[in-house]
Design a protein around this motif. Structure first.
Motif, short mmCIF file in Angstrom:
data_model
loop_
_atom_site.label_atom_id
_atom_site.label_comp_id
_atom_site.label_asym_id
_atom_site.label_seq_id
_atom_site.Cartn_x
_atom_site.Cartn_y
_atom_site.Cartn_z
N GLY A 1 25.42 28.78 27.79
CA GLY A 1 24.83 28.73 26.45
C GLY A 1 25.32 28.26 24.76
O GLY A 1 25.03 28.12 24.35
N ASN A 2 26.63 27.52 25.82
CA ASN A 2 27.96 26.48 25.42
C ASN A 2 26.94 25.61 24.32
O ASN A 2 27.08 25.07 23.22
N ALA A 3 26.04 24.68 25.39
CA ALA A 3 24.93 23.71 24.62
C ALA A 3 23.85 24.37 25.31
O ALA A 3 23.46 24.62 25.83
N PHE B 1 27.38 24.44 31.46
CA PHE B 1 27.74 24.00 29.66
C PHE B 1 26.82 24.90 29.41
O PHE B 1 26.40 25.28 28.04
#
Lengths: 250, 220
Positions: A175-177, A171
């Motif tokens: 880079g999604n988080a 995640f």
């Protein structure tokens, strides 16, 4: 001539079979990479082969109870191994702490996470990844840390949970988080940070993550299994374990 | 309970969206002589073959902040799709696509071109043709598509695990909740939910086969 050559071949192959064995190891996701390194040395030094399955400790518990063919469990905690021992699924007295895990707050981008973890109370970000606290010890440690810092309530709408610590890292690295709590071992090799920015959470903020190894019922009496357990305690293996940012017992 | 509600919502919306998107695709695939037919057909069928974790991983990359869809959604001011219900919906639509398109396409192909030509000679407009001729003839195909689409979304696990983030009330669907229970060694809860899923799946398939058999019987 050919007959004696064949005989020699047969003798050689049976003798090497008697010496080298395979060990089926179930390993917690956070220790998978260090174990691969150790297993390569182990194979070179002893001739035995370690076959590695990595995943969540809780999943391995369920699989072991259902007769999974693992000889050794390298757990992410010391409660799963204790539980298995209580249920006579392990070889008595085989448990030991092979590593003490360290928690890290990590971002794949440099300059996001500061040296004191102040970003948790001041920073603007929309997603903070943690491993499922119910099933992953590093997730539980992350929640404990945020509780102790007094930021858990404020941050909880922004938490996203990975199924295990490897997925949590995914995640963050995609880079999604923007940031999240992972095991230091996942982002550090040979004592160096691979990329991004990190805050190594001070040990006082969470209960120690004591990762235990145990020989399972299936591995009882196998020479390769005890060889691997001894190898994990060797100086060579300890150096690798330390290089990945773990502490060692006493 | 929220996991069940969330799952039903996701499955219903996915099915409705797929019937809307999938029908023109199925129609085109059934009728076209284009050299791209094989290519598009293969793309639609890909999710049948790929492990859900492969799809989930690529969706995480594509919908993430550095991915093309991520760029687009951020430009539109809606942030990124992973860890949201719309994100799960997009993923489910892609993942379940072949389960809806293929039965409808088969129904269109089985129908042949004659009903449409007959309708045209009677000067029926395209919408009239679709609703009075094509839809009734292809009804079993649409029913199979809807049921399979719905049921398959309910049973989806790998993708929702990858891009969902396991957030209660937002992305934690039944399949993920079951996995959670098993990993947390809460076997009683896992049994209840899993048993429910088995019962549900059986009921759906039983109803589908019973209907299709009786439809065939009437056709004879």
């Amino acid at each position: 001539m050919i007959r004696s050559l064949l005989l020699l071949l047969v003798l050689l192959s049976t003798s090497s079979m008697a010496i080298s064995e395979e060990v089926q190891v179930a390993v917690a996701a956070n220790f998978a990479v260090p174990l691969q390194k150790i297993a390569a040395d182990f194979e070179k030094d002893t001739g035995h082969k370690a076959i590695i399955s990595s995943g969540a400790t809780g999943k391995f518990y369920a699989q072991i109870k259902s007769g999974a063919p693992f000889d050794v469990l390298l757990s992410a905690d010391d409660t799963t191994t204790a539980k298995l021992e209580g249920e006579s699924m392990t070889v008595a007295g085989s448990r030991f702490v092979y590593a003490i895990g360290k928690l890290a707050l990590w971002s794949a981008k440099p300059g996001v996470v500061d040296d004191d973890g102040r970003i948790l109370s001041t920073g603007r970000f929309s997603h903070l990844a943690v491993a499922n606290p119910k099933t992953a010890p590093y997730g539980a440690a992350a929640i404990e840390t945020m509780k102790n810092l007094g930021v858990l309530e404020k941050l909880s709408p922004r938490l996203v949970q990975g199924e295990n610590i490897a997925q949590t890292q995914q995640f963050i690295s995609t880079g999604n988080a923007e940031l999240g709590f992972v095991a230091l071992s996942q982002i550090q090799d040979n004592g160096k940070l691979a990329n991004g920015s990190v805050w190594i959470v001070p040990a006082g903020l969470y209960s120690p993550i004591r990762q235990e190894a145990a020989v399972l019922a299936k591995g009882k009496g196998k020479a390769a299994v005890s060889a691997l357990m001894d190898y994990l305690k060797s100086d060579k293996a300890k150096a690798v374990i330390k290089g990945f940012g773990y502490d060692l017992q006493g | 309970m929220s996991a069940i509600k969330l799952t039903l919502e996701l499955a219903s919306l996915t099915t409705i969206l797929l019937l809307l998107i999938g029908t023109p695709i199925a129609w085109w695939l059934a009728r076209t002589r284009s050299p791209f037919k094989g290519l598009i057909g293969a793309v639609v069928a890909l999710p049948l073959v790929l492990p859900p974790t492969v799809l989930g991983f690529y969706m995480l990359v594509v919908m993430g902040p550095q991915g093309p869809i991520g760029y687009l959604t951020q430009m539109l001011g809606i942030g990124i799709l992973p860890f949201t219900f719309p994100g799960l919906l997009v993923a489910s639509v892609i993942y379940t696509m072949p389960f809806v398109v293929q039965p409808v396409q088969n129904a269109f192909e089985a129908m042949g071109e004659r009903p449409v030509e007959a309708a045209a000679t009677l000067r029926a407009g395209p919408w009239d043709t679709f609703f009075s001729v094509i839809l009734p003839l292809a009804k079993p195909g649409f029913l199979t598509a809807a049921v399979l689409g719905f049921a398959h979304t309910v049973g989806e696990f790998g993708i929702v695990l990858m891009i969902g983030g396991n957030i209660p009330d937002k992305t934690r669907v039944v399949s993920v909740q079951i996995y959670d229970h098993v990993e947390a060694m809460e076997y009683t809860q896992a049994h209840w939910l899993s048993g429910g899923m088995v019962f549900f799946a059986f009921l759906v398939l039983f109803a589908l086969y019973t209907f299709n058999n009786s439809a065939k019987g009437r056709g004879r």
